[in-house]
Structures are given as structure tokens and as C-alpha cells.
Motif scaffolding. Structure first.
Motif, PDB file in Angstrom:
ATOM      1  N   VAL A   1       0.955  -1.255  -0.019  1.00 29.95           N
ATOM      2  CA  VAL A   1       0.043  -0.031  -0.010  1.00 29.95           C
ATOM      3  C   VAL A   1       0.874   1.198  -0.051  1.00 29.95           C
ATOM      4  N   THR A   2       2.005   1.260   0.882  1.00 30.66           N
ATOM      5  CA  THR A   2       2.763   2.545   1.082  1.00 30.66           C
ATOM      6  C   THR A   2       3.612   2.675  -0.397  1.00 30.66           C
ATOM      7  N   SER A   3       3.690   1.480  -1.218  1.00 33.28           N
ATOM      8  CA  SER A   3       4.522   1.752  -2.173  1.00 33.28           C
ATOM      9  C   SER A   3       3.850   2.310  -3.622  1.00 33.28           C
ATOM     10  N   HIS A   4       2.615   2.925  -3.338  1.00 33.04           N
ATOM     11  CA  HIS A   4       1.873   3.457  -4.630  1.00 33.04           C
ATOM     12  C   HIS A   4       2.521   4.398  -5.221  1.00 33.04           C
ATOM     13  N   ARG A   5       3.283   5.343  -4.465  1.00 37.80           N
ATOM     14  CA  ARG A   5       3.894   6.402  -5.030  1.00 37.80           C
ATOM     15  C   ARG A   5       5.431   6.125  -5.914  1.00 37.80           C
ATOM     16  N   LEU A   6       5.543   4.786  -5.570  1.00 35.40           N
ATOM     17  CA  LEU A   6       6.795   4.324  -6.595  1.00 35.40           C
ATOM     18  C   LEU A   6       6.584   3.757  -7.919  1.00 35.40           C
ATOM     19  N   GLY A   7       5.311   3.689  -8.353  1.00 32.56           N
ATOM     20  CA  GLY A   7       4.841   3.165  -9.548  1.00 32.56           C
ATOM     21  C   GLY A   7       4.336   1.512  -9.281  1.00 32.56           C
ATOM     22  N   THR A   8       3.715   1.152 -10.518  1.00 32.10           N
ATOM     23  CA  THR A   8       3.013  -0.180 -10.485  1.00 32.10           C
ATOM     24  C   THR A   8       3.997  -1.080 -10.899  1.00 32.10           C
ATOM     25  N   ASP A   9       5.202  -0.768 -11.444  1.00 31.12           N
ATOM     26  CA  ASP A   9       6.215  -1.860 -11.804  1.00 31.12           C
ATOM     27  C   ASP A   9       6.754  -2.373 -10.523  1.00 31.12           C
ATOM     28  N   ARG A  10       7.074  -1.685  -9.801  1.00 34.21           N
ATOM     29  CA  ARG A  10       7.626  -2.124  -8.246  1.00 34.21           C
ATOM     30  C   ARG A  10       6.557  -2.794  -7.456  1.00 34.21           C
ATOM     31  N   GLN A  11       5.521  -2.314  -7.776  1.00 34.11           N
ATOM     32  CA  GLN A  11       4.202  -2.990  -6.845  1.00 34.11           C
ATOM     33  C   GLN A  11       4.018  -4.444  -7.511  1.00 34.11           C
ATOM     34  N   VAL A  12       4.162  -4.562  -8.885  1.00 28.00           N
ATOM     35  CA  VAL A  12       4.201  -5.833  -9.300  1.00 28.00           C
ATOM     36  C   VAL A  12       5.306  -6.897  -8.972  1.00 28.00           C
ATOM     37  N   ALA A  13       6.389  -6.226  -8.781  1.00 23.94           N
ATOM     38  CA  ALA A  13       7.391  -7.040  -8.415  1.00 23.94           C
ATOM     39  C   ALA A  13       7.525  -7.547  -7.049  1.00 23.94           C
ATOM     40  N   LEU A  14       7.021  -6.863  -6.335  1.00 21.27           N
ATOM     41  CA  LEU A  14       6.542  -6.892  -4.836  1.00 21.27           C
ATOM     42  C   LEU A  14       5.393  -7.928  -4.710  1.00 21.27           C
ATOM     43  N   LEU A  15       4.236  -7.760  -5.544  1.00 20.00           N
ATOM     44  CA  LEU A  15       3.387  -8.690  -5.264  1.00 20.00           C
ATOM     45  C   LEU A  15       3.533 -10.094  -5.789  1.00 20.00           C
ATOM     46  N   ARG A  16       4.484 -10.060  -6.553  1.00 21.45           N
ATOM     47  CA  ARG A  16       4.953 -11.614  -6.968  1.00 21.45           C
ATOM     48  C   ARG A  16       5.775 -12.303  -5.720  1.00 21.45           C
ATOM     49  N   LEU A  17       6.611 -11.370  -5.165  1.00 21.92           N
ATOM     50  CA  LEU A  17       7.104 -11.955  -3.998  1.00 21.92           C
ATOM     51  C   LEU A  17       6.130 -12.298  -2.907  1.00 21.92           C
ATOM     52  N   ILE A  18       5.117 -11.693  -2.832  1.00 20.17           N
ATOM     53  CA  ILE A  18       3.773 -11.896  -1.735  1.00 20.17           C
ATOM     54  C   ILE A  18       3.240 -13.398  -2.261  1.00 20.17           C
ATOM     55  N   LYS A  19       3.078 -13.373  -3.588  1.00 18.56           N
ATOM     56  CA  LYS A  19       2.454 -14.695  -3.994  1.00 18.56           C
ATOM     57  C   LYS A  19       3.253 -15.779  -3.769  1.00 18.56           C
ATOM     58  N   GLN A  20       4.539 -15.797  -3.839  1.00 16.94           N
ATOM     59  CA  GLN A  20       5.631 -17.165  -3.530  1.00 16.94           C
ATOM     60  C   GLN A  20       5.174 -17.289  -2.146  1.00 16.94           C
ATOM     61  N   LYS A  21       5.330 -16.396  -1.353  1.00 12.23           N
ATOM     62  CA  LYS A  21       5.200 -16.566   0.264  1.00 12.23           C
ATOM     63  C   LYS A  21       3.853 -17.321   0.439  1.00 12.23           C
ATOM     64  N   HIS A  22       2.885 -16.674  -0.210  1.00 10.18           N
ATOM     65  CA  HIS A  22       1.341 -17.080  -0.199  1.00 10.18           C
ATOM     66  C   HIS A  22       1.441 -18.828  -0.581  1.00 10.18           C
ATOM     67  N   MET A  23       2.139 -18.934  -1.520  1.00 13.69           N
ATOM     68  CA  MET A  23       2.079 -20.713  -2.092  1.00 13.69           C
ATOM     69  C   MET A  23       2.725 -21.484  -1.124  1.00 13.69           C
ATOM     70  N   ASP A  24       3.813 -20.873  -0.357  1.00 14.90           N
ATOM     71  CA  ASP A  24       4.423 -21.639   0.517  1.00 14.90           C
ATOM     72  C   ASP A  24       3.749 -21.937   1.880  1.00 14.90           C
ATOM     73  N   LEU A  25       2.344 -21.336   1.985  1.00 16.25           N
ATOM     74  CA  LEU A  25       1.736 -21.798   3.118  1.00 16.25           C
ATOM     75  C   LEU A  25       0.951 -23.129   2.687  1.00 16.25           C
ATOM     76  N   LEU A  26       0.784 -23.499   1.816  1.00 19.59           N
ATOM     77  CA  LEU A  26       0.129 -24.815   1.539  1.00 19.59           C
ATOM     78  C   LEU A  26       0.757 -25.885   2.080  1.00 19.59           C
ATOM     79  N   LYS A  27       2.239 -25.921   2.215  1.00 19.04           N
ATOM     80  CA  LYS A  27       2.658 -27.101   2.656  1.00 19.04           C
ATOM     81  C   LYS A  27       2.408 -27.150   4.380  1.00 19.04           C
ATOM     82  N   TYR A  28       1.935 -26.306   5.000  1.00 18.87           N
ATOM     83  CA  TYR A  28       1.681 -26.433   6.489  1.00 18.87           C
ATOM     84  C   TYR A  28      -0.105 -26.884   6.644  1.00 18.87           C
ATOM     85  N   LEU A  29      -0.602 -27.146   5.239  1.00 22.41           N
ATOM     86  CA  LEU A  29      -2.094 -27.647   5.350  1.00 22.41           C
ATOM     87  C   LEU A  29      -2.050 -29.050   5.467  1.00 22.41           C
TER      88      LEU A  29
END
Length: 811
Positions: A783-811
Motif C-alpha cells: 500500500v505504501t509503495s503506491h507512489r513508486l509506480g506499479t512496476d515495483r508493486q508488481v515485483a513486490l506482489l509476485r514475492l508475496i504470491k510466492q510466500k502465499h503459495m508456501d503456506l500450502l505445505k502447512y495444510l
């Protein structure tokens, strides 16, 4: 039948609740305990307290649950003071308006999701603008302590002293800020009016200040206003998130209805035609209301992101270092003036010096592995914790990285924009709502005055702030266009008029006691079966616990901590073999040594056969046959003991393995039972019965939608600098192409982040705390990185998606 016999027969009759009959307990003498020291303490208990305890116990256990319900209701009437009120104070009128206390309770239990790092600043540092607030407070508080401060300084110190308290809502923080902030603005306006000899508006007060004290006061006033406005914007943002989530669910409902209508229209074409058109119209209303609400949410979020940044942390560090050095120099000068290089013992141990020498608890901290050496240490934190007034003023007024006058102009522009956007959001929400709210309609003129800094005579500044705060607090209760109205019994006034019949709370209490009495009479015939069934259930549960949990784990601990008892500890194999050798030697079949045992046993077998050939009776009479039979029995005994010794060694070697295998069912029961309990907690908190994997898939959809929103963001060109000029004199401006989110896209992104964080909070017990904390921190940075542009937001979002997929191994 005599009266004595009748009374005896009556006493012999036992009922299901016989253990709760304490009618004759006061006549029975309590049994004296056998332990002497305990009896001494029992004798110290007065008889009056003992009788009170017996009576209290009799009341509690009277016709369960009548006694306990009666006692609870009586305590509640006295504790809440309802017994002294004719009518309940929950509702002020028949309209069912909640009181302020009910609203505070609702706000206290509302879930506050931190969406960005500034939300965490309220919990960690007590609010935004923490460094400038601390420096302004330190600069003005010393002037106030000396006793020669003006009304402006006193009001500024009061406004800067308000801080966010733990476990309270931001509404309460703004409410505490209103009075000192309004007082500060009134005092500044009055002082400016006296200087200019004319009436000054609030919006004209922020002109270029002339003296350093005027700069300090304007810095303090703007810092306090920014802190209040930021908290108020976050309150209304949370309200808009609540309403947007509600409208989002409403939109999904009507999409589902239209989908069902389209699939069933070919079956019931004529019957479904009117229903399809009505559902499509309601879907259009719901979509328009949702889009408008999301756009307002995006505008507010944009204002929060554009807030002027706080001072750098090095300003606070420089101020602390300079204050510490200045204090040391002042102490040295005082010692030199007194002719001493260090305090004498008499001065050191005087009353005042001793009071100063007593350290504060906050200076000490017990820490483990503070220096990375893995040991526990008690650390003391010396140095100045308070900043000197002159150092704070110099840091605020002479800071080259943050010019105070430029910051005041930027802060004033931001506060004007924030007030305008907040008032537009309030006005649009009130005008587009379909629920009647007379208080909101009456405060529309107050919104215009507060938004434009037009306070009139400025005597009602606190009233304007409170009016805005109340409008913000009631924003989520306004029913938007496209939302249905919930049918409730309170709409007809039945509940309110029913509560008016509950005089002093006595009728409702008597009704609950009557329900308890009916429940007692209903369960009375079934009580023996219920009691026996519960006892059997407890016995079975205890047996399961003892056999499946206690014994396996106790066996493992006992096997590890002590020596196991073998099967042959009560026997001596060498003694039995020695006895066999002696028996063979007595028959002259060997020399009694273990080496000749095998040959001797073979000779004994041949001799036994010869004795049988010579006749059983003759051999038995001579005694040789009996001795040979005893040798065979002894041989069999020694052989069995040898075999049992091998088995004993095998059992001892695998005893721990067997005990661990026996404990596996208990471990599985605890593991799956714990997961089941945690999943039930998610179901209760989220009010959702879906599997966790389906919830995880929904969270993945939110991340995919966020990535799509960032990739489809609007591309704009931002001018950066003038590179050169053309031959005709026109300037060539270099531009930077970047992608930014429009308010509606920003609002939808914040709503998806909010819903993702809500589900992550509900699913938190199922996953490791480190993994969820990392994802939560990354989402706040998104949310804070909105002023940095969507390119960096997409890169950060892909890192979040990788962390999110790692949660499946705990189910």
C-alpha cells in the motif's frame, strides 16, 4: 403408623437431587478433621462465617439451575445498577438510537486491520509525526515549566501531549485531540487578530510567520492538526472498508441471482421474465453503489499516501546527543563554580541528591543474547532521554534538510486537501444513502464550514470537530443505494415497548427464573440417567486417557530414566546349570564340568532307555529311573531359562520402540484434535464453514486480481527537467513514463488487500507466526509503495504470491 415411623420412611426416600438438599445441614455438626494443624485453622473460622457459607451453598444448589440463575440475576441487577432505573438506558427513544457507551463498546471490539506502516506507528509510537511532535513538545514544555509561558504555548503543549493509548480505537484518539487542538487554534486566531487589529479567519492564520516563536507555534499547531486529521482519515477509511465489503457481498449476491435466472429462464420463460429484469436492475444499482464507494475509498487512501513525510530519524538522534553533551557541560560548569571536581560525600548522600540518584526502572533492562554471545545480562541505558528546549528549537528551526516554513506551507496544503476530500466523501455518502438520518442532514452546513476553515467567530471549533467525528462514526450505518433493509423486530417498536414494561429489570429476571424452574422440572425424571451416563462417560474418558496417554508416555520416561526389570531377574541360570552338572556327576555320567555336560546328557538318555527296557517297576524301585527323570526335568528347566533369556534380551532391546508405538495414537489424536480445534476457531471467527484450502484459493484470487489491476494501470508522462532548446526557442522537456492507479483502482486494490489480511488473520493459528508476519508486512509495504509506480508493486506482489503459495505445505 406412628409419626416417628412416617418421618423415618420419609427420610429414607432418596431422589435424584438428594445431594443438593441442605435443609437440615445447619443442624448437622461438621466433622472435625483428623489433621491437627488443619483443625487449628478450622477452629479460627467464626461460626457466623461458617453459617453464611452453608446458606450460600444451599442457595446456589437449590433446585439446579434455579438457585444459580437467581443469584446471577440478582448480582447483575445490583452490579449494573438496573435495579435503580425504571427503564433501561440502552435506548434513548423509541427510534432505537444507541448511546455513546454502546458505541464505544462497539468500536472497542471492532477489528482494526493495519493496512500500511503508519497504522503500525499508532501502536508503536502513539501516532504519526512522532519526531516533529517530540521536538516541538520538548521545545515548548521547558518554557511552560519555567512559568513564563503564554496561553499559546500552554495550548500547544496540551495538544502535543495527547498520544494513542494501547487497545483503544483511533476514534477515541481523535476525540481526545479535539479539545486541546480547538483551544490552540482559538488562541492563535485571537492573538493574530490582536496583532492585525482585525478579525482573522482560520484559513488566513497560516501566513508567513515573522518570529521564531511564531514558527514554533505554527509547527506545533500543524503537527497536532496533521495527527488528528490522519487519525480521522483512518477512521473513515475503516468505515468505508466495512461498507465496501458489505456492498461487495451484495454485488456477489445479485450476480449469483442473475446467473440463476439466466439458467432457469428457458424452463420458466414467462414466469421468470419479470424476475430477470428486476434482478438485473438491482444488480446495476449494487454495481453503481459499489463502484462509488470504492472510488471514495481510493480518494481517501490517496490523501493518506500523500501526507508530508516526518522528519528523518537522525534529527532525533542529533538532538539527543547534543542534549546529553549539553547536560554534561552544564554539570561540569556547576562543579567548577562550586570549586569541586566531583561532589563530596555529604552532598552525594543528601536527600535531594539521593532522590536524583535513585535510578528509574526504565533505564534497566534484562536481556538475553544482547551482544550475540548467548548469555543473560542486565543492561543500563545511560544518557539523556529528554531533549533540551534550546536543542529542540535549534533542530526544528535550523534543520537544513527540512525547512520549517516550507514544511508549514506543504502541511497546510495537505490539510486543506484532506479536509476537502473528507468532506466530499461525507457529503456524497449522505446524499447517496437511502436511510433517513436527520442528524447527518442537519450537519451538512457544518461540513462546509469545517472543510473551508471558515469557522465564523471560531467559538464553535470543538463543536465542528465533534460533528464531523460523529458523522464519520455513523458512516457505516447509512444504507447505500442497492442495499436491502434488514427486517428486524426493532423496526416495529415491539422490542422497545417490551423493554419499557421491564420496570427495574424485575419482570425479565423473574421470567428467566421461571425458565430455570421449568428446565429443572423437565430434567428431574431424567436426572439419574443423566448422572449415571455422565459418570460412565467420565470413567471411560479417564480410562482412555490413562491407557492411551499416561501409561505410554510414563513408560517411555521410566525406561529412559531407570533400569528396566527383566523377565529372568528372579532366576539364576548358572545355578540351574550347576545343579544339572551335579546331578549327572552323582550318576557317574560326567565330571561335573560344563564341558562334559553334552556327553553326560547323551549317556543319561541311553541309560534311561536301558532302564525302560529292564522294566519300569524294577527301575522305579531301584530309584535310578526317578533320578533320570529328574535330570530330564532339570535339563528342560535350564533350556527354557536359556530361551527366556534370549527373549528377555529381545524385549529389553525393543521395549522403547514398543512404548513409542503405543504412544503414536495419542500423538495423532493430539495433533489432529488440535488442528480440528484451530479450524473450528477459524469457523467461529470468520463465520465460514469452507475448507481452509478453499479459503487459501480465495486469497490467491485476490492476489491475482491485484496483479491484474497493477498491470492495467493508467500510463502517464511526468515531466522531469529541461534538457535543451530547439532552434525556434521552445524548450525540450524530458519526461518519465510511469503507471499510476486511478482512485477507483486504488480503492479496489485497498479493498482486496483488506479482505486478504482479514482472511490471513482468521487463518493465522493454522500457519507459523513468522510466515504470516512476513506476508502481512509485505502487504503493508504494498500500500505504501503506491507512489513508486506499479512496476515495483508488481515485483513486490509476485514475492508475496510466492510466500502465499508456501503456506500450502502447512495444510
Amino acid at each position: 403408623m406412628t409419626v416417628a415411623a412416617l418421618s423415618q420412611e420419609t427420610c429414607d426416600v432418596t431422589g435424584p437431587f438428594d445431594e443438593f438438599d441442605y435443609s437440615s445441614s445447619s443442624q448437622q455438626q461438621p466433622q472435625q478433621p483428623q489433621n491437627k494443624w488443619y483443625s487449628q485453622y478450622v477452629d479460627l473460622i467464626p461460626d457466623s462465617l461458617e453459617s453464611i457459607f452453608i446458606r450460600f451453598k444451599a442457595i446456589v444448589l437449590y433446585e439446579p439451575p434455579v438457585g444459580i440463575v437467581t443469584l446471577f440475576l440478582a448480582a447483575r441487577l445490583l452490579w449494573t445498577g438496573r435495579i435503580f432505573q425504571v427503564y433501561t438506558s440502552k435506548y434513548k427513544s423509541v427510534d432505537g438510537v444507541l448511546t455513546q457507551e454502546e458505541k464505544k463498546t462497539k468500536r472497542r471490539h471492532r477489528l482494526q486491520v493495519p493496512l500500511d506502516m503508519d497504522d503500525q506507528a499508532y501502536v508503536k509510537f502513539g501516532g504519526v509525526e512522532r519526531i516533529r511532535r517530540q521536538l516541538c513538545w520538548s521545545a515548548l514544555n521547558d518554557i511552560l515549566q519555567k512559568g513564563n509561558a503564554s496561553a499559546q504555548v500552554e495550548a500547544a503543549v496540551d495538544a502535543l501531549s495527547v498520544s494513542y493509548k494501547p487497545r483503544e480505537s483511533r476514534y477515541q484518539f481523535v476525540e481526545e485531540m479535539i479539545t486541546p487542538l480547538s483551544t490552540l487554534e482559538k488562541v492563535l486566531i485571537e492573538d493574530e487578530s490582536k496583532v492585525n487589529k482585525k478579525s482573522v479567519k482560520l484559513r488566513d492564520m497560516w501566513e508567513t510567520p515573522k518570529t521564531d516563536m511564531e514558527v514554533m507555534l505554527q509547527l506545533a499547531a500543524k503537527t497536532a492538526e496533521i495527527r488528528a486529521l490522519d487519525a480521522l482519515l483512518r477512521v473513515i477509511r475503516d468505515q468505508l472498508l466495512t461498507t465496501s465489503s458489505r456492498l461487495f457481498r451484495n454485488l456477489k449476491h445479485w450476480k449469483r441471482r442473475v446467473y440463476i435466472d439466466n439458467n432457469l429462464s428457458w424452463i420458466f420463460h414467462r414466469l421468470m421474465k419479470a424476475s430477470i429484469e428486476g434482478d438485473r436492475l438491482r444488480l446495476s444499482y449494487a454495481n453503481a453503489a459499489f463502484q462509488s464507494e470504492v472510488s471514495r475509498l481510493g480518494s481517501l487512501t490517496q490523501v493518506l499516501i500523500e501526507r508530508p513525510p516526518d522528519m528523518d530519524d537522525k534529527a532525533l538522534l542529533n538532538a539527543l546527543a547534543k542534549s546529553s553533551r549539553a547536560n554534561q557541560e552544564a554539570a561540569e560548569e556547576e562543579n567548577l563554580a562550586n570549586g569541586q571536581t566531583k561532589p563530596t560525600m555529604a552532598k552525594r548522600w543528601s536527600a535531594k541528591s539521593l532522590a536524583r540518584a535513585i535510578p528509574k526502572v526504565s533505564k534497566y533492562s534484562l536481556r538475553f543474547n544482547a551482544e550475540g554471545r548467548g548469555r543473560l545480562s542486565l543492561r543500563v541505558y545511560d544518557g539523556a532521554t529528554n531533549i533540551r528546549s534550546d536543542v529542540a528549537q535549534n533542530e526544528l528551526l535550523r534543520n537544513m534538510d527540512c525547512n520549517p516554513r516550507q514544511w508549514i506551507d506543504r502541511a497546510h496544503d495537505w490539510t486543506e486537501n484532506a479536509r476537502r476530500v473528507l468532506c466530499d466523501v461525507l457529503r456524497e455518502s449522505i446524499e447517496t444513502s437511502v436511510s433517513e438520518n436527520e442528524q447527518a442532514n442537519n450537519n451538512l452546513d457544518v461540513i462546509d464550514k469545517w472543510c473551508t476553515y471558515d469557522c465564523g467567530n471560531c467559538a464553535d471549533l470543538d463543536k465542528q470537530w465533534m460533528a464531523i467525528l460523529n458523522l464519520v462514526d455513523n458512516l457505516d450505518s447509512l444504507r447505500r443505494v442497492g442495499e436491502g433493509k434488514e427486517l428486524s423486530i426493532t423496526d416495529s417498536g415491539i422490542k422497545v415497548w417490551t423493554e419499557r414494561l421491564d420496570v427495574f429489570g424485575i419482570p425479565s429476571s423473574l421470567a428467566l427464573v421461571g425458565v430455570a424452574k421449568v428446565l429443572h422440572n423437565y430434567l428431574l425424571p431424567y436426572w439419574p440417567k443423566l448422572k449415571s451416563g455422565s459418570r460412565k462417560g467420565l470413567t471411560i474418558a479417564w480410562d482412555i486417557f490413562k491407557s492411551r496417554f499416561w501409561k505410554p508416555f510414563y513408560g517411555i520416561v521410566e525406561g529412559l530414566m531407570s533400569k528396566d526389570t527383566g523377565l529372568l531377574d528372579a532366576f539364576d541360570i548358572e545355578n540351574e546349570e550347576h545343579s544339572l552338572d551335579n546331578m549327572l556327576k552323582d550318576l557317574n555320567l560326567g565330571d561335573g564340568s560344563p564341558e562334559s555336560r553334552k556327553a553326560a546328557l547323551q549317556a543319561a538318555a541311553r541309560l534311561y532307555e536301558e532302564q525302560l527296557d529292564n522294566g519300569v517297576i524294577r527301575s522305579a524301585v531301584r530309584g535310578r529311573l526317578v533320578r533320570l527323570l529328574l535330570i530330564q526335568v532339570q535339563q528342560l528347566k535350564a533350556g527354557l531359562l536359556h530361551a527366556m533369556s534370549s527373549i528377555d534380551v529381545l524385549v529389553a532391546a525393543n521395549r522403547l520402540n514398543i512404548q513409542i508405538l503405543a504412544a503414536i495414537p495419542a500423538v495423532l489424536i493430539v495433533y489432529f484434535g488440535t488442528r480440528l480445534i484451530v479450524r473450528s476457531i477459524f469457523t467461529v471467527r470468520a463465520k465460514d464453514i469452507r475448507p481452509i484450502k478453499e479459503v487459501h484459493a480465495e486469497m490467491s484470487d485476490y492476489l491475482d486480481e491485484l496483479e491484474m489491476t497493477f498491470l492495467l494501470a493508467t500510463t502517464v508522462s511526468i515531466p522531469t527537467m529541461v534538457e535543451s532548446e530547439n532552434h525556434d526557442g521552445t524548450e525540450v522537456v524530458a519526461t518519465t513514463v510511469t503507471s499510476i492507479l486511478q482512485p477507483i483502482d486504488l480503492g479496489s486494490s485497498v479493498l482486496r488487500i483488506y479482505r486478504y489480511l482479514i482472511l490471513l488473520d482468521y487463518c493465522g493459528p493454522l500457519f507459523p507466526h513468522r510466515a504470516t508476519s512476513s506476508i502481512r508486512h509485505s502487504m503493508q509495504e504494498l500500500v505504501t509503495s503506491h507512489r513508486l509506480g506499479t512496476d515495483r508493486q508488481v515485483a513486490l506482489l509476485r514475492l508475496i504470491k510466492q510466500k502465499h503459495m508456501d503456506l500450502l505445505k502447512y495444510l
